[in-house]
Enzyme design. Sequence first.
Site, PDB file in Angstrom:
ATOM      1  N   GLU A   7       0.797  -1.102  -0.125  1.00 42.89           N
ATOM      2  CA  GLU A   7       0.099   0.039  -0.029  1.00 42.89           C
ATOM      3  C   GLU A   7       0.832   1.147  -0.049  1.00 42.89           C
ATOM      4  O   GLU A   7       1.972   1.225   0.392  1.00 42.89           O
ATOM      5  CB  GLU A   7      -0.846  -0.105   1.115  1.00 42.89           C
ATOM      6  CG  GLU A   7      -0.430  -0.324   2.427  1.00 42.89           C
ATOM      7  CD  GLU A   7      -1.492  -0.699   3.507  1.00 42.89           C
ATOM      8  OE1 GLU A   7      -1.837  -1.828   3.434  1.00 42.89           O
ATOM      9  OE2 GLU A   7      -1.724   0.119   4.290  1.00 42.89           O
TER      10      GLU A   7
ATOM     11  N   CYS B 117       3.797   8.364   0.457  1.00 40.17           N
ATOM     12  CA  CYS B 117       4.099   7.506   1.438  1.00 40.17           C
ATOM     13  C   CYS B 117       4.370   6.282   0.798  1.00 40.17           C
ATOM     14  O   CYS B 117       3.172   5.429   0.456  1.00 40.17           O
ATOM     15  CB  CYS B 117       3.462   7.568   2.836  1.00 40.17           C
ATOM     16  SG  CYS B 117       3.455   5.995   3.960  1.00 40.17           S
TER      17      CYS B 117
ATOM     18  N   CYS C  73       6.720  -7.197   7.187  1.00 39.60           N
ATOM     19  CA  CYS C  73       7.884  -6.694   8.004  1.00 39.60           C
ATOM     20  C   CYS C  73       8.306  -7.725   8.919  1.00 39.60           C
ATOM     21  O   CYS C  73       7.626  -8.678   9.577  1.00 39.60           O
ATOM     22  CB  CYS C  73       7.569  -5.261   8.624  1.00 39.60           C
ATOM     23  SG  CYS C  73       9.060  -4.566   9.461  1.00 39.60           S
TER      24      CYS C  73
ATOM     25  N   GLY D 117       6.835  -2.119   5.989  1.00 40.28           N
ATOM     26  CA  GLY D 117       8.198  -2.548   5.801  1.00 40.28           C
ATOM     27  C   GLY D 117       9.366  -1.619   6.366  1.00 40.28           C
ATOM     28  O   GLY D 117       9.090  -0.487   6.989  1.00 40.28           O
ATOM     29  N   GLU D 118      10.552  -2.359   6.839  1.00 37.66           N
ATOM     30  CA  GLU D 118      11.655  -1.505   7.192  1.00 37.66           C
ATOM     31  C   GLU D 118      12.656  -1.317   6.042  1.00 37.66           C
ATOM     32  O   GLU D 118      13.143  -2.264   5.830  1.00 37.66           O
ATOM     33  CB  GLU D 118      12.074  -2.413   8.464  1.00 37.66           C
ATOM     34  CG  GLU D 118      13.645  -1.852   8.833  1.00 37.66           C
ATOM     35  CD  GLU D 118      13.653  -0.461   9.229  1.00 37.66           C
ATOM     36  OE1 GLU D 118      12.895   0.018   9.953  1.00 37.66           O
ATOM     37  OE2 GLU D 118      14.765   0.000   8.724  1.00 37.66           O
TER      38      GLU D 118
ATOM     39  N   SER E 147      12.341   6.403   6.915  1.00 34.04           N
ATOM     40  CA  SER E 147      11.884   6.288   8.289  1.00 34.04           C
ATOM     41  C   SER E 147      12.491   4.743   8.680  1.00 34.04           C
ATOM     42  O   SER E 147      12.123   3.722   8.003  1.00 34.04           O
ATOM     43  CB  SER E 147      10.428   6.168   8.547  1.00 34.04           C
ATOM     44  OG  SER E 147       9.998   6.085   9.957  1.00 34.04           O
TER      45      SER E 147
ATOM     46  N   SER F 248      11.982   5.668  14.465  1.00 31.98           N
ATOM     47  CA  SER F 248      10.853   5.396  15.163  1.00 31.98           C
ATOM     48  C   SER F 248      11.386   5.034  16.527  1.00 31.98           C
ATOM     49  O   SER F 248      11.803   3.961  16.598  1.00 31.98           O
ATOM     50  CB  SER F 248       9.908   4.301  14.298  1.00 31.98           C
ATOM     51  OG  SER F 248       9.600   4.587  13.229  1.00 31.98           O
ATOM     52  N   LEU F 249      11.088   5.870  17.660  1.00 27.47           N
ATOM     53  CA  LEU F 249      11.734   5.670  18.655  1.00 27.47           C
ATOM     54  C   LEU F 249      10.590   4.930  19.801  1.00 27.47           C
ATOM     55  O   LEU F 249      10.911   3.875  20.090  1.00 27.47           O
ATOM     56  CB  LEU F 249      12.191   6.894  19.499  1.00 27.47           C
ATOM     57  CG  LEU F 249      13.412   6.811  20.365  1.00 27.47           C
ATOM     58  CD1 LEU F 249      14.424   6.332  19.895  1.00 27.47           C
ATOM     59  CD2 LEU F 249      13.608   8.251  21.070  1.00 27.47           C
ATOM     60  N   HIS F 250       9.256   5.542  19.969  1.00 27.56           N
ATOM     61  CA  HIS F 250       8.406   4.792  20.787  1.00 27.56           C
ATOM     62  C   HIS F 250       8.736   4.474  22.134  1.00 27.56           C
ATOM     63  O   HIS F 250       7.790   3.821  22.516  1.00 27.56           O
ATOM     64  CB  HIS F 250       7.988   3.891  19.888  1.00 27.56           C
ATOM     65  CG  HIS F 250       7.477   4.030  18.239  1.00 27.56           C
ATOM     66  ND1 HIS F 250       7.425   5.447  18.002  1.00 27.56           N
ATOM     67  CD2 HIS F 250       7.316   3.369  17.477  1.00 27.56           C
ATOM     68  CE1 HIS F 250       6.933   5.562  16.650  1.00 27.56           C
ATOM     69  NE2 HIS F 250       7.269   4.290  16.159  1.00 27.56           N
TER      70      HIS F 250
ATOM     71  N   CYS G 149       0.224   2.535   7.999  1.00 27.04           N
ATOM     72  CA  CYS G 149       0.440   1.581   6.869  1.00 27.04           C
ATOM     73  C   CYS G 149       0.314   0.081   7.206  1.00 27.04           C
ATOM     74  O   CYS G 149       0.600  -0.020   8.513  1.00 27.04           O
ATOM     75  CB  CYS G 149       1.913   1.840   5.996  1.00 27.04           C
ATOM     76  SG  CYS G 149       1.602   3.000   4.778  1.00 27.04           S
TER      77      CYS G 149
END
Length: 358
Positions: free
Chosen positions: A96, A117, A124, A171-172, A203, A226-228, A345
């Site tokens: 997507e 995007c 992933c 995905g990464e 990202s 992406s820390l989170h 996503c």
Amino acid sequence: MPEPRPSLLEYSPAELTELLGSLGHKAFRAAQLAEWIWKHRVTDFEAMSNLPPALRAELAARYTLRPLEPVDLRQSQGGSTTRKFLSRLQDGEHVESVIIPAAVGQGGAHSSRLTLCVSSQVGCAFGCRFCASGLLGLTRNLSASEILAQILAAEEIAGERVDNLVFMGMGEPLANIDNLLRALTLIMEPKALGIGARHITISTSGNVPGLRRLAAFGKPLRLAVSLHGASDEVRSRVMPVNRKWPLGELLPALREWNRTGKHMITLEYILIEGVNAELSQARELARIARDLRAKVNLIPYNRVEGLPWVRPSEAACRAFCRALVAERIPVTLRYEKGHDIDAACGQLRLRKTREPQG
Ligand code: SAH
Ligand code: SF4
């Protein structure tokens, strides 16, 4: 299902010259072909009117110009013109992409008309607990041409050129670094897509070896991390990748990026109730952001069907944001556009995969 054919989008203009040479054609034919592919962006070999019919037929028998086909388009409601589309790849897998027009009146140094995007993998392998893309594991990497074809498909849908790109789809991207670098080379190539490095954001959830290779690529790309979670304990709870590359490895790699990169890093931080939205995390996050001279992007969690996580109240999100402002960290609190079309996503594909296949 028809046999997948290699895509000509995989080839740089110089490689097209080599390819046509190996098929016994002169270099000027490759220049003509490159113009049809990248300048006129035709979707059909038949449209290449200055190529001899035999060459057109030969190319059509061996290659494809569009290795994916959009099969589902959704527009978000309530005034936002964010659109999301699902594409079918030649092997029947789906990815997507999200088309995000610039807000009216948006200006500044990196203003853009149309942001896309894109996805970099089918699924992933990183398995972040809150993410729809990670739920089903990794199916496969996208090829460079499958990454590029999302951009061309978006332009065909929107009727205008994409001038800003974010790798925040499925995905990464740094776990698919070879194909990513190949795609980036063509995306930036003036004779191909010609989108400048400053208009491209990668990202990552913190793939340290991939980060080092991206830094060595040496282009002034934008980096979002992406820390989170601002401590290993909190981060490891929702991001298994943190066990492999904990903050003690990730942060030095980001300091290294700062030495080579030209842009401020953005730290992405999804706010999830009961997980990472405590004010003590905000203070830790401020410490990391200050050390990296990074800005922080706070994103209230976007619910994924079947997962237990929820976003904190608006008051709690604002309080977290204020705690960073008080520490003089540049911060934005952004409610995701296109919430109603599953814009985080991976969600559209997840639905498609879970539906009975017809
Ligand atoms: N793998 C890369 C890029 C794709 S994910 C990465 O993790 O950075 C893009 C962003 O969407 C990441 O910051 C990710 O954490 C975030 N995301 C994933 N699921 C989300 C959800 N349900 N709500 C809000 N953001 C989400
Ligand atoms: Fe993969 Fe990024 Fe989702 Fe984590 S957040 S599972 S790294 S796509």
